[in-house]
Scaffold this motif. Structure first.
Motif, mmCIF file in Angstrom:
data_model
loop_
_atom_site.group_PDB
_atom_site.id
_atom_site.type_symbol
_atom_site.label_atom_id
_atom_site.label_comp_id
_atom_site.label_asym_id
_atom_site.label_seq_id
_atom_site.Cartn_x
_atom_site.Cartn_y
_atom_site.Cartn_z
ATOM 1 N N GLU A 61 42.774 -19.733 -75.415
ATOM 2 C CA GLU A 61 43.143 -21.142 -75.306
ATOM 3 C C GLU A 61 42.069 -21.859 -74.501
ATOM 4 O OE1 GLU A 61 46.498 -24.022 -73.202
ATOM 5 O OE2 GLU A 61 46.785 -21.839 -73.252
ATOM 6 N N VAL A 62 41.376 -22.772 -75.142
ATOM 7 C CA VAL A 62 40.294 -23.493 -74.485
ATOM 8 C C VAL A 62 40.837 -24.759 -73.830
ATOM 9 C CG1 VAL A 62 38.139 -24.761 -74.833
ATOM 10 C CG2 VAL A 62 38.504 -22.589 -76.011
ATOM 11 N N THR A 63 40.559 -24.909 -72.540
ATOM 12 C CA THR A 63 40.846 -26.160 -71.851
ATOM 13 C C THR A 63 39.518 -26.755 -71.417
ATOM 14 O OG1 THR A 63 41.073 -25.110 -69.681
ATOM 15 C CG2 THR A 63 43.062 -25.282 -71.036
ATOM 16 N N GLY A 64 39.460 -28.076 -71.328
ATOM 17 C CA GLY A 64 38.178 -28.707 -71.078
ATOM 18 C C GLY A 64 37.334 -28.643 -72.337
ATOM 19 N N THR A 65 36.028 -28.483 -72.159
ATOM 20 C CA THR A 65 35.113 -28.489 -73.302
ATOM 21 C C THR A 65 34.102 -27.358 -73.183
ATOM 22 O OG1 THR A 65 35.286 -30.898 -73.478
ATOM 23 C CG2 THR A 65 33.424 -29.847 -74.582
ATOM 24 N N ILE A 66 34.008 -26.571 -74.222
ATOM 25 C CA ILE A 66 32.942 -25.568 -74.326
ATOM 26 C C ILE A 66 31.803 -26.230 -75.092
ATOM 27 C CG2 ILE A 66 32.296 -23.267 -75.052
ATOM 28 C CD1 ILE A 66 34.563 -23.267 -73.033
ATOM 29 N N PRO A 67 30.621 -26.395 -74.505
ATOM 30 C CA PRO A 67 29.537 -27.100 -75.201
ATOM 31 C C PRO A 67 29.254 -26.531 -76.582
ATOM 32 C CG PRO A 67 28.927 -26.646 -72.913
ATOM 33 C CD PRO A 67 30.201 -25.906 -73.170
ATOM 34 N N LYS A 68 29.064 -27.412 -77.547
ATOM 35 C CA LYS A 68 28.802 -26.957 -78.910
ATOM 36 C C LYS A 68 27.472 -26.207 -79.028
ATOM 37 C CE LYS A 68 32.500 -28.522 -81.061
ATOM 38 N NZ LYS A 68 32.444 -29.547 -82.122
ATOM 39 N N TRP A 69 26.528 -26.524 -78.124
ATOM 40 C CA TRP A 69 25.234 -25.840 -78.198
ATOM 41 C C TRP A 69 25.329 -24.384 -77.723
ATOM 42 C CZ3 TRP A 69 23.682 -23.735 -73.682
ATOM 43 C CH2 TRP A 69 24.079 -24.323 -72.489
ATOM 44 N N LEU A 70 26.404 -24.052 -77.022
ATOM 45 C CA LEU A 70 26.587 -22.684 -76.519
ATOM 46 C C LEU A 70 27.102 -21.822 -77.666
ATOM 47 C CD1 LEU A 70 26.442 -20.937 -73.947
ATOM 48 C CD2 LEU A 70 28.844 -21.496 -73.555
ATOM 49 N N ASP A 71 26.218 -21.072 -78.272
ATOM 50 C CA ASP A 71 26.553 -20.329 -79.482
ATOM 51 C C ASP A 71 26.003 -18.911 -79.362
ATOM 52 O OD1 ASP A 71 27.615 -20.630 -82.370
ATOM 53 O OD2 ASP A 71 25.654 -19.677 -82.654
ATOM 54 N N GLY A 72 26.900 -17.937 -79.268
ATOM 55 C CA GLY A 72 26.464 -16.553 -79.147
ATOM 56 C C GLY A 72 27.562 -15.679 -78.588
ATOM 57 N N ASN A 73 27.165 -14.560 -77.996
ATOM 58 C CA ASN A 73 28.109 -13.579 -77.468
ATOM 59 C C ASN A 73 27.761 -13.235 -76.023
ATOM 60 O OD1 ASN A 73 29.695 -12.370 -80.050
ATOM 61 N ND2 ASN A 73 27.579 -12.840 -80.610
ATOM 62 N N LEU A 74 28.752 -13.309 -75.158
ATOM 63 C CA LEU A 74 28.595 -12.805 -73.806
ATOM 64 C C LEU A 74 29.157 -11.395 -73.782
ATOM 65 C CD1 LEU A 74 27.927 -13.159 -70.771
ATOM 66 C CD2 LEU A 74 30.288 -13.959 -70.473
ATOM 67 N N LEU A 128 35.367 2.830 -56.965
ATOM 68 C CA LEU A 128 35.157 1.678 -57.847
ATOM 69 C C LEU A 128 34.147 1.996 -58.946
ATOM 70 C CD1 LEU A 128 35.918 -1.382 -58.143
ATOM 71 C CD2 LEU A 128 33.802 -1.876 -56.891
ATOM 72 N N PHE A 129 33.197 2.890 -58.661
ATOM 73 C CA PHE A 129 32.161 3.212 -59.637
ATOM 74 C C PHE A 129 32.531 4.382 -60.547
ATOM 75 C CE2 PHE A 129 28.915 1.687 -56.248
ATOM 76 C CZ PHE A 129 29.290 0.373 -56.484
ATOM 77 N N ASP A 130 33.749 4.917 -60.420
ATOM 78 C CA ASP A 130 34.158 6.082 -61.200
ATOM 79 C C ASP A 130 34.748 5.739 -62.565
ATOM 80 O OD1 ASP A 130 33.406 8.046 -59.441
ATOM 81 O OD2 ASP A 130 35.379 8.269 -58.523
ATOM 82 N N GLY A 131 35.237 4.513 -62.744
ATOM 83 C CA GLY A 131 36.024 4.181 -63.925
ATOM 84 C C GLY A 131 35.260 4.328 -65.234
ATOM 85 N N PHE A 132 36.013 4.596 -66.301
ATOM 86 C CA PHE A 132 35.410 4.712 -67.632
ATOM 87 C C PHE A 132 34.966 3.329 -68.120
ATOM 88 C CE2 PHE A 132 38.273 8.372 -67.371
ATOM 89 C CZ PHE A 132 37.405 9.401 -67.708
ATOM 90 N N ALA A 133 33.843 3.315 -68.824
ATOM 91 C CA ALA A 133 33.226 2.059 -69.258
ATOM 92 C C ALA A 133 34.113 1.308 -70.246
ATOM 93 C CB ALA A 133 31.868 2.335 -69.893
ATOM 94 N N VAL A 134 34.258 0.017 -70.006
ATOM 95 C CA VAL A 134 34.888 -0.903 -70.948
ATOM 96 C C VAL A 134 33.865 -1.996 -71.269
ATOM 97 C CG1 VAL A 134 36.720 -2.589 -71.338
ATOM 98 C CG2 VAL A 134 37.228 -0.453 -70.123
ATOM 99 N N ILE A 135 33.594 -2.182 -72.557
ATOM 100 C CA ILE A 135 32.664 -3.210 -73.016
ATOM 101 C C ILE A 135 33.466 -4.437 -73.443
ATOM 102 C CG2 ILE A 135 30.781 -3.761 -74.593
ATOM 103 C CD1 ILE A 135 30.158 -1.438 -72.725
ATOM 104 N N HIS A 136 33.069 -5.595 -72.950
ATOM 105 C CA HIS A 136 33.738 -6.863 -73.254
ATOM 106 C C HIS A 136 32.823 -7.724 -74.126
ATOM 107 C CE1 HIS A 136 36.388 -6.294 -69.575
ATOM 108 N NE2 HIS A 136 35.360 -5.521 -69.294
ATOM 109 N N ARG A 137 33.436 -8.540 -74.933
ATOM 110 C CA ARG A 137 32.678 -9.472 -75.768
ATOM 111 C C ARG A 137 33.424 -10.798 -75.846
ATOM 112 N NH1 ARG A 137 32.337 -9.119 -82.310
ATOM 113 N NH2 ARG A 137 30.639 -10.620 -82.698
ATOM 114 N N PHE A 138 32.768 -11.861 -75.405
ATOM 115 C CA PHE A 138 33.277 -13.215 -75.576
ATOM 116 C C PHE A 138 32.456 -13.858 -76.692
ATOM 117 C CE2 PHE A 138 34.259 -12.139 -71.191
ATOM 118 C CZ PHE A 138 35.552 -12.604 -71.031
ATOM 119 N N ILE A 139 33.106 -14.123 -77.808
ATOM 120 C CA ILE A 139 32.439 -14.678 -78.987
ATOM 121 C C ILE A 139 32.573 -16.204 -78.911
ATOM 122 C CG2 ILE A 139 32.322 -14.634 -81.506
ATOM 123 C CD1 ILE A 139 34.114 -12.027 -81.268
#
Length: 551
Positions: A35-48, A66-77
């Motif tokens: 759910e987007v609130t405010g404005t995500i700039p239209k020029w911002l195009d890609g993946n974080l 804290l450094f022991d946990g198994f890796a989780v990869i996140h992607r914000f499209i």
């Protein structure tokens, strides 16, 4: 095992934050709308893309650090003002084998694992005898994720690097730097030159060649990424100043003409390293601290990979993360986040991190600017060799050939900052004005923008939330250093409250928008990340649709 949290700390009365409650079924395999609130700039195009320790248990076994946990990869499209969120537990060999055994079978940073029960007696004995063998070294690459060529790689502090499919977030291939160069561990924080060359700091448990800069040429179009790693070379080898101990480094510095390698008072005891499995302790048990020792700056000329003849030293501190390095008027400016209390690694055991009482006592990292006069070979002992206008740093040659440094803290009350980022594309290795960071895991969690010219900071925070590493993304065609946005994952510490991706205007440091994940989505903590422009990155996915651990 290395020193744990104090046993008398009681954290059971406080609910665990959301990021501490993930299990093997908590990832978000299919992208979901936010759910987007405010404005995500239209020029911002890609993946974080983000990476970090995300799952802290397997079977009935809880991990320690804290450094022991198994890796989780996140992607914000991010596309056309909208954002989707996706996450996957990275299907490393460590994760898959541990799930099958229903317990940890490969030791992590602090957690020790008994040999895989599926191994025969000979293999088990080999595990004890060879603590740094391929079977014993974790491939749980849970620290950083970087773009190299047209590939995506997850990294940790071993020599194992996993290529990640940008669409499915599953592993495609695994690379081992030890197949090419003589190093035993490496950092998860490589630097990149303008031609695409990757540089990293490798550590060898040979005191005569302890620290090496690894150079990996830019991959050629259409060539498998693993092939480029096979072309890795060592540019230099620096001996350790400690007898049978080698300094631990999480990152290193690079300017236009120099590499900077710290020799820190937190070291790895070589005899402990080779007996880790015999002692049945995790890797962190190998650390030995020398609180009375100075920190040394090894400065390497990039033109010929030679070590400067002058030794630079400063009072005891410990650095996880460099901010930036650059040259001005025959001085090398070295900015990093430093801890006065070098017990910080012990402070990050989960029992400490989960205790509000203990957490308030964890000493913060502070922004420090050291200025190294790199062309001075002799001087009077009462002359400050720092000749940069406005600098509060000092450099005195009290002993011939040794220059003692004190830092410029930028502000009088010192800036408490970690996980620093800059406009890397424009400013890496060059003079810069702005740095960004967070005070996550400190008593007051907030994001910060540091104006190094005006010596001012601007802050953003929201009570009940933990903002993560701020990633700067420049606006297309931007000329100003801070013309762009800051992207930060903000984790909820409140029950039944969703986490979100925060978008700040980098100039004003004001919120322009946020992308709120659904309430049933558990967002793990992530340490570091990279923004990759465009929606076609990795579109030719070759990874399987589901991870092997789901079978």
């Amino acid at each position: 095992m290395a020193a744990k949290a104090e046993d008398d700390l009681d954290t059971t009365s406080e609910p665990l934050p959301q990021w501490m409650t993930l299990d093997k079924d908590s990832d978000t395999k299919t992208p979901v709308d936010t759910e987007v609130t405010g404005t995500i700039p239209k020029w911002l195009d890609g993946n974080l893309y983000r990476n970090g320790s995300g799952v802290y248990s397997v079977g009935d076994q809880q991990l320690d650090h804290l450094f022991d946990g198994f890796a989780v990869i996140h992607r914000f499209i991010i596309h056309d003002g909208e954002v989707k969120y996706q996450s996957r537990i990275l299907d490393t060999d460590t994760w898959v084998k541990s799930c099958k055994a229903n317990r940890l079978v490969v030791s992590q940073f602090a957690a020790y694992a008994y040999p895989d029960p599926c191994k025969g007696m000979f293999d088990k004995m080999t595990s004890y005898l060879l603590p740094l063998s391929a079977d014993n070294m974790t491939d749980n690459t849970a620290v950083n994720i970087v773009e190299y060529g047209d590939k995506l790689y997850a990294m940790t502090e071993t020599t194992l690097i996993n290529e990640v499919d940008p669409q499915t977030l599953l592993r495609k291939t695994k690379v081992d730097l030890r197949d090419t160069v003589a190093v035993h561990i490496a950092t998860a924080h490589p630097h990149f030159d303008t031609d695409g060359t990757m540089y990293n700091l490798g550590t060898c448990f040979n005191p005569t060649s302890a620290y090496s800069i690894v150079s990996i040429p830019p991959p050629q179009p259409g060539v498998d990424g693993a092939e480029a790693f096979k072309q890795a070379t060592l540019l230099t080898a620096i001996p350790s100043r400690f007898n049978m101990h080698i300094s631990y480094n999480h990152s290193f510095g690079m300017s236009e003409n120099f590499f900077v390698v710290l020799e820190q008072p937190i070291t790895l005891n070589i005899l402990k390293v080779v007996t880790t499995n015999w002692r049945r302790e995790g890797f962190a048990s190998n650390f030995v601290k020398f609180p009375e020792e100075t920190i040394a700056f090894n400065v390497i000329r990039r033109s010929d990979n030679s070590l400067l003849p002058v030794t630079f030293q400063a009072d005891t501190t410990f650095c996880f993360h460099f901010v930036n390095c650059y040259e001005v008027e025959e001085h090398l400016v070295v900015d990093f986040c430093g801890y006065e209390d070098i017990n910080i690694i012990d402070d990050l055991y989960l029992k400490n991190v989960m205790s509000a009482e203990y957490k308030a006592k964890i000493p913060p990292a502070t922004f420090r600017r050291y200025v190294l006069p790199y062309n001075v070979t002799e001087a009077e002992d009462d002359v400050n060799l720092v000749q940069v206008a406005g600098s509060k740093a000092t450099a005195y040659m009290k002993t011939p050939g040794i220059i003692h440094l004190t830092p410029d803290y930028i502000t009088d009350d010192k800036i408490r900052l970690e996980l620093p980022r800059i406009n890397y594309q424009m400013c890496n290795g060059k003079k810069y004005r702005y740095a960004y960071g967070t005070s996550i895991l400190m008593a007051e969690e907030r994001l910060m923008k540091v104006d190094l010219e005006q010596r001012k900071i601007v802050e953003w925070n929201e009570v009940g939330y933990s903002p993560g590493e701020p990633v700067f993304v420049p606006k297309p065609g931007a000329k100003a250093e801070d013309d762009g946005v800051i992207l930060s994952p903000v984790l909820s510490n409140l029950p039944n409250t969703p986490s979100y991706l925060l978008v700040l205007d980098a100039k004003t440091f004001k919120e322009v928008g946020r992308a709120i994940a659904p309430c049933d989505v558990k967002m793990a903590m992530s340490f570091h990340g990279s923004f990759v422009e465009g929606q076609d990155f990795g579109s030719k996915s070759s990874a399987p649709a589901e991870s092997a651990h789901t079978d």
